[in-house]
Design an enzyme around this catalytic site. Structure first.
Site, PDB file in Angstrom:
ATOM      1  N   LEU A  63       1.442  13.914  23.997  1.00 35.02           N
ATOM      2  CA  LEU A  63       2.362  14.380  22.963  1.00 35.02           C
ATOM      3  C   LEU A  63       2.271  15.897  22.903  1.00 35.02           C
ATOM      4  O   LEU A  63       1.158  16.447  22.895  1.00 35.02           O
ATOM      5  CB  LEU A  63       1.988  13.809  21.590  1.00 35.02           C
ATOM      6  CG  LEU A  63       2.697  12.563  21.074  1.00 35.02           C
ATOM      7  CD1 LEU A  63       2.250  12.267  19.648  1.00 35.02           C
ATOM      8  CD2 LEU A  63       4.214  12.703  21.122  1.00 35.02           C
ATOM      9  N   ASP A  64       3.411  16.575  22.842  1.00 31.28           N
ATOM     10  CA  ASP A  64       3.413  18.032  22.711  1.00 31.28           C
ATOM     11  C   ASP A  64       2.679  18.456  21.441  1.00 31.28           C
ATOM     12  O   ASP A  64       2.655  17.711  20.456  1.00 31.28           O
ATOM     13  CB  ASP A  64       4.847  18.562  22.654  1.00 31.28           C
ATOM     14  CG  ASP A  64       5.595  18.370  23.966  1.00 31.28           C
ATOM     15  OD1 ASP A  64       4.934  18.252  25.018  1.00 31.28           O
ATOM     16  OD2 ASP A  64       6.838  18.344  23.940  1.00 31.28           O
TER      17      ASP A  64
END
Length: 299
Positions: free
Chosen positions: A47-48
């Site tokens: 996940l960013d």
């Protein structure tokens, strides 16, 4: 001088983390591993840092089942801002293009079928894809020109949730390898505008959803952290299960294939997991009525 003893322990299971904003996936795994004192840890899908939501973290033997979770569907809820494109396709980058076009809800809805099903998508330059051994985002941050080839991705569903003129909220169900930032970029170009993602939340990864999610604050405050773990088998629920007898399980744990007997025994399965008395034994496949282990899971 003798080496100091490690405080790490053999703990296995899944922690379904509700990842907070502005934390990398690597940082999240490190924090969870430290809190549990686990010897091994990994995650099922990056996940960013600016994204929130479901980050399944595998501990111990659960790390062997990470591919089964990564291969599952994902659900994202995200908001895009119209009229500005950034270098990273999200709020972290610098504005690199502007447009006066603000598509209305009807135009957006009409465009969504073109981005549903199997499509070709070019990943963002700022992505974790490796180019000659280097991460694309490292090359991009160093000022190099990053060229990534389009690749097929599959989007199961895409719908407009809300629209206020300046921004639009959407929900997407997709297979692995799909980039929300690229979807926002391409949708905007399709509509003669430009846009970038300003909010991103992952609501599901494979068998794990928000009902099982635990925040870092909840984890830190828990008196019994192990009680927050999902079992190793929780990561395998989307794969076919092959149930073994104790004798068969012993053979499989030694790396040997076993013949599946009985009228309901499968003849062929490309991917499956074997269990015995409810515990995971191995990941593997079924060929000609035999379960062949690929990765054995310690009991």
């Amino acid at each position: 001088m003798s080496k100091p003893q490690s405080n790490k322990r053999d703990v296995s299971g899944w922690l379904v983390l509700d990842k907070p904003y502005d934390m990398t996936s690597t940082q999240a795994v490190g924090k969870v591993r430290w809190l549990f004192g686990a010897k091994k840890a990994g995650h099922a899908g990056t996940l960013d840092p600016l994204a929130t939501g479901i980050l399944p973290i595998a501990l111990g033997e659960a790390t062997k089942t990470v591919p089964a979770v990564q291969d599952g569907q994902k659900v994202y809820r995200f908001t895009i801002k119209w009229g500005e494109q950034t270098t990273t396709d999200d709020a972290e980058g610098e504005i690199c293009a502007r447009s006066e076009v603000r598509p209305d809800a009807a135009a957006i809805t009409a465009a969504l079928p073109a981005f549903t099903g199997e499509i070709l998508q070019t990943p963002p330059a700022f992505s974790a894809i490796k180019i000659d051994g280097e991460r694309a985002y490292d090359l991009a941050r160093a000022g190099e020109t990053v060229v990534l080839e389009p690749r097929p991705v599959f989007i199961e569903a895409l719908r407009l949730v809300a629209h206020d003129g300046a921004t639009s909220a959407l929900e997407m169900t997709c297979e692995k390898g799909t980039y929300v930032r690229a979807l926002a970029r391409d949708l905007a170009h399709h509509l003669g505008s430009c846009a970038h993602v300003v909010k991103l939340h992952r609501a599901m990864v494979g068998p794990f959803g928000e009902a099982q999610a635990v925040t870092l604050a909840e984890l830190e405050a828990a008196a019994d952290r192990d009680s927050l773990l999902q079992p190793v088998t929780a990561g395998l629920l989307l794969l076919p299960e092959v149930r073994l007898t104790p004798d068969q399980a012993s053979a499989v744990r030694n790396g040997n294939p076993v013949l599946l007997t009985g009228p309901r025994g499968p003849v062929a399965l490309e991917a499956a997991w074997a269990s015995c008395a409810g515990a995971a034994v191995a990941l593997g496949c079924v060929e000609m009525g035999r379960f062949k282990p690929h990765r054995v899971i310690a009991g």
